[in-house]
Write a protein that holds these residues in place. Sequence first.
Motif, PDB file in Angstrom:
ATOM      1  N   UNK A 173      11.428 -19.854 -20.372  1.00 41.31           N
ATOM      2  CA  UNK A 173      11.282 -18.445 -20.802  1.00 41.31           C
ATOM      3  C   UNK A 173      11.452 -18.346 -22.313  1.00 41.31           C
ATOM      4  N   UNK A 174      12.363 -19.154 -22.825  1.00 40.97           N
ATOM      5  CA  UNK A 174      12.654 -19.147 -24.262  1.00 40.97           C
ATOM      6  C   UNK A 174      11.405 -19.511 -25.062  1.00 40.97           C
ATOM      7  N   UNK A 175      10.613 -20.421 -24.495  1.00 36.64           N
ATOM      8  CA  UNK A 175       9.392 -20.832 -25.181  1.00 36.64           C
ATOM      9  C   UNK A 175       8.331 -19.735 -25.178  1.00 36.64           C
ATOM     10  N   UNK A 232      29.589 -21.676 -26.349  1.00 31.89           N
ATOM     11  CA  UNK A 232      28.856 -22.727 -27.069  1.00 31.89           C
ATOM     12  C   UNK A 232      28.412 -22.140 -28.402  1.00 31.89           C
ATOM     13  N   UNK A 233      28.536 -22.912 -29.465  1.00 35.70           N
ATOM     14  CA  UNK A 233      28.040 -22.415 -30.749  1.00 35.70           C
ATOM     15  C   UNK A 233      26.593 -22.855 -30.874  1.00 35.70           C
ATOM     16  N   UNK A 234      25.763 -22.002 -31.488  1.00 35.42           N
ATOM     17  CA  UNK A 234      24.336 -22.305 -31.555  1.00 35.42           C
ATOM     18  C   UNK A 234      23.933 -22.920 -32.885  1.00 35.42           C
ATOM     19  N   UNK A 235      24.842 -22.886 -33.844  1.00 40.63           N
ATOM     20  CA  UNK A 235      24.541 -23.514 -35.134  1.00 40.63           C
ATOM     21  C   UNK A 235      25.860 -23.872 -35.777  1.00 40.63           C
ATOM     22  N   UNK A 236      25.843 -24.989 -36.501  1.00 43.61           N
ATOM     23  CA  UNK A 236      27.085 -25.462 -37.097  1.00 43.61           C
ATOM     24  C   UNK A 236      27.549 -24.550 -38.224  1.00 43.61           C
ATOM     25  N   UNK A 286      31.044 -27.052 -17.827  1.00 46.30           N
ATOM     26  CA  UNK A 286      31.155 -27.342 -19.261  1.00 46.30           C
ATOM     27  C   UNK A 286      30.024 -28.292 -19.680  1.00 46.30           C
ATOM     28  N   UNK A 287      29.733 -29.283 -18.807  1.00 53.57           N
ATOM     29  CA  UNK A 287      28.603 -30.193 -19.088  1.00 53.57           C
ATOM     30  C   UNK A 287      27.305 -29.409 -19.220  1.00 53.57           C
ATOM     31  N   UNK A 288      27.111 -28.444 -18.322  1.00 54.04           N
ATOM     32  CA  UNK A 288      25.863 -27.679 -18.344  1.00 54.04           C
ATOM     33  C   UNK A 288      25.771 -26.788 -19.578  1.00 54.04           C
ATOM     34  N   UNK A 289      26.900 -26.215 -19.951  1.00 52.11           N
ATOM     35  CA  UNK A 289      26.896 -25.389 -21.159  1.00 52.11           C
ATOM     36  C   UNK A 289      26.488 -26.251 -22.355  1.00 52.11           C
ATOM     37  N   UNK A 290      27.006 -27.485 -22.378  1.00 53.16           N
ATOM     38  CA  UNK A 290      26.674 -28.396 -23.478  1.00 53.16           C
ATOM     39  C   UNK A 290      25.180 -28.708 -23.474  1.00 53.16           C
ATOM     40  N   UNK A 291      24.640 -28.953 -22.264  1.00 44.86           N
ATOM     41  CA  UNK A 291      23.205 -29.233 -22.146  1.00 44.86           C
ATOM     42  C   UNK A 291      22.381 -28.047 -22.616  1.00 44.86           C
ATOM     43  N   UNK A 292      22.798 -26.846 -22.161  1.00 43.24           N
ATOM     44  CA  UNK A 292      22.056 -25.640 -22.521  1.00 43.24           C
ATOM     45  C   UNK A 292      22.068 -25.452 -24.037  1.00 43.24           C
ATOM     46  N   UNK A 293      23.224 -25.723 -24.637  1.00 40.25           N
ATOM     47  CA  UNK A 293      23.340 -25.583 -26.100  1.00 40.25           C
ATOM     48  C   UNK A 293      22.283 -26.444 -26.783  1.00 40.25           C
ATOM     49  N   UNK A 294      22.194 -27.699 -26.334  1.00 37.95           N
ATOM     50  CA  UNK A 294      21.238 -28.602 -26.961  1.00 37.95           C
ATOM     51  C   UNK A 294      19.813 -28.079 -26.764  1.00 37.95           C
ATOM     52  N   UNK A 295      19.544 -27.582 -25.525  1.00 41.46           N
ATOM     53  CA  UNK A 295      18.184 -27.102 -25.230  1.00 41.46           C
ATOM     54  C   UNK A 295      17.843 -25.910 -26.125  1.00 41.46           C
ATOM     55  N   UNK A 348      19.164 -25.135 -29.035  1.00 39.15           N
ATOM     56  CA  UNK A 348      19.029 -25.589 -30.428  1.00 39.15           C
ATOM     57  C   UNK A 348      17.666 -26.254 -30.633  1.00 39.15           C
ATOM     58  N   UNK A 349      17.233 -27.064 -29.649  1.00 34.29           N
ATOM     59  CA  UNK A 349      15.922 -27.723 -29.767  1.00 34.29           C
ATOM     60  C   UNK A 349      14.810 -26.685 -29.895  1.00 34.29           C
ATOM     61  N   UNK A 350      14.888 -25.636 -29.038  1.00 32.87           N
ATOM     62  CA  UNK A 350      13.847 -24.605 -29.083  1.00 32.87           C
ATOM     63  C   UNK A 350      13.874 -23.904 -30.447  1.00 32.87           C
ATOM     64  N   UNK A 351      15.108 -23.593 -30.920  1.00 38.63           N
ATOM     65  CA  UNK A 351      15.224 -22.891 -32.210  1.00 38.63           C
ATOM     66  C   UNK A 351      14.661 -23.743 -33.344  1.00 38.63           C
TER      67      UNK A 351
END
Length: 774
Positions: free
Chosen positions: A356-358, A443-447, A511-520, A522-525
């Motif tokens: 959906x994000x895409x 989850x933070x979306x940017x450092x 927590x693992x899933x939140x981490x995965x979602x964060x990466x996903x 960030x990749x889209x962004x």
Amino acid sequence: MSESELESKAEDAESALVVASNVDISNCDLEQVQLVGAIQPHGALLILKEPELIIVQASANTLDYLGLACEALVGETIKALLGDDYAEALRLRIAETHLTDILAHLMIAPCRSRPSQRFHLFGNRVDGLLLLEFELIDEDRCQMPQSDLLPILRNAFQSMRCASSLSAFLDFAVVQMQLITGFERVMAYRFDEGGSGEVVAEAKAPGLEAYLGLHYPSSDIPKPARRLFAFSLLRHLPNVDYVPVPLFPAHSPLATGKPVDLSYSFLRSVSVMYTDYLRNMGVKATLVSPLLKEGRLWGLISCMQHSEPKYLSFESRISVEMLIQTISMLLADRENFDQLAYRLRLDQAIAELVSALGRVETFPEALLSGGANLLSVMDAGGVALIADGKVSLLGQTPTSHQVSMIANWLLQKKATVFSTHQLPHDFPPSSDFRAVASGLLTISLARTSSDRVIWFRPEVLSEVHWAGDPNKPVEIVGQDDHQLRLRPRTSFQLRKETVHCQSRPWLGCEIDHATKLRQAIIDVLVDRAKLLARANEELERSNQELDSFAYAASHDLKEPLRGINNFAEFLRAEDGARLSTMGSSRLETIIRLATRMDNMLESLMQYSRVGRNELVLQTLPIRALLEQIVELIQQVNPDQDINIEIQPSFPEINGDRVRICMIFQNLIMNAIKYNDQEKKWIEIGCDSTQVPPVFFVRDNGIGIAPCHHELIFQLFRRLHGRDEYGGGTGAGLTIVKKAVARHGGNIWVESSEGRGSTFFFTLAHWQDRGAENQ
Ligand code: ADP
């Protein structure tokens, strides 16, 4: 050494551990149980110097246990105890065995003084010394023959593998453990985040009180004890009431003077706090083993004997070790399997959200609306998205203001993923809204920015059954000679406590899933940012091409136009008198149109020039520049009554001098031009409280209807007849807008007909504003 001497030494060793005049509960965490300088009596310990294998320290029970007094052994080589052959065999074994960070079984050997008895020899190398432990092989005390043990172990593995849930698995595990060890009570503890333990499975002899479901505070297993679990798989205390055996000589063989580190020793004497604790619980013997999940301490298997001391032979302990290792290995599988369905659901939700994000243009909209959103990827009451400083909420959450407060607090954490199930405890101001937010996962979306997602969980009241008072895990007793003594609590009576300010804990898989979602995300962004940058580059290039084309075209068109104009002028000068009225009117039209076209081409050239050349940025004295511009304009309009007020001071601006002058000049000239007042009045200033500062040019002219506020910035758009208000090509504001945009700013107008106009503009990027705020 006499028995009384032995006992007094033992007491010294014991008292050195926990008696202190400034005793408090933290002492339990500080006590260095591995540096105890004493052992339990169910074996003997020698400390040797390599390579000669000279005995430098021996436990004081060697006479009883090995048949030679410790005083006689110290200073001798190991041959004195084992004889030449076994000593040589031992030397070879030591050479081929890894002995650091491990207590290795070396061999079975008799002692010269006790030829009829055989001992297990264990070795560990520490601080450059060799620790040699002797444990007597007593056939009568071997609980179960190997032939019986193996089928039991096989059954144990099979039944545990088939367990339908984690809880059934642990139930099997404790039953099998009881079968192999014969202990009256076997319990599985599970540690929670705070370190306190809960009995999650129990097998016990009939008649014993049940401990299942009871909680034990984290201080019941202090940090040093937890640390030691990393070194040995089993800790065995065959007799809680044992008398510790000191080492001879008492002073350490180490140059540092510190006692030799017995972390890996199986015989190591335990803390007096621990034996007191067990006595208070009515326990006579224990066997404790850590349960590790993916390398981390998950819990314990604890075996207890209440009626009498109980010793478990090395042979039985091997089976127990195998069983424990298997339990630890299967544990991770079991728990992961329990969460499998939930994991799959979360995986799918994340995949839907990312797709959906895409598709959706705006970022918050993609994450918060529709079927797949931030709330569908997590079992939470509500979720907040903080993007570009704006808080968006979905589900049951604190208010935007409260979320901002939490976000500020989270900034200090500096972690990309963080969770708590007791937010009011970690962040007290959140008590006010604990009903919706007693737990959070973020989850933070940017450092570099504060953009983040926060999931909230509501408060869940729960009842915990404590074994004794969790707030008083220890007591301070005895004040003779100003010595206070720390003792474990004596009462383990059931205490019920209602727990507030906590949510359901976050699972590891969440927590693992939140981490995965964060990466996903960030990749889209990052992908989007790249696309945008590429599109901007493309646009910039084509704009430049267009500007170059417009410039070249207008420049080239000017020449033939000048020819037309010249020839028309010649015609008028030389043949004007001979032309008919109609002819001369047509000639006038040609000249007028050519002049107009020339003006338009000039405007077009100006416009393209603004876009073509690089900006030359420098700090500009705005007030001084304005004074020059105004002086020039007033010289051009000497007959008009114009009052121009310039604000006394302006912020420092980094800009291109030519273009900034062009902006002000155009706006001021328009303010004079589109003004039919007798007394024309213009104000020029800047609001520096805004970021970036907002400049303005205000007049008391004819004003502009709101429906034209956008139109006037388009090329060659005029709101009036060609020759009204001094004429114009309608390009001035377009050029101004482009010059402003090249500085990264915006321009807009506030005006209505007959009420004057104010043109506002900025000269910096929106992002720069963000950077300044950080
Ligand atoms: P020009 O270069 O012909 O003056 P501009 O692009 O500068 O054209 O302005 C476009 C139109 O906007 C003008 O025709 C005028 O009607 C309107 N306009 C510009 N400035 C003002 C002002 N200060 N007050 C009223 N109308 C204005």
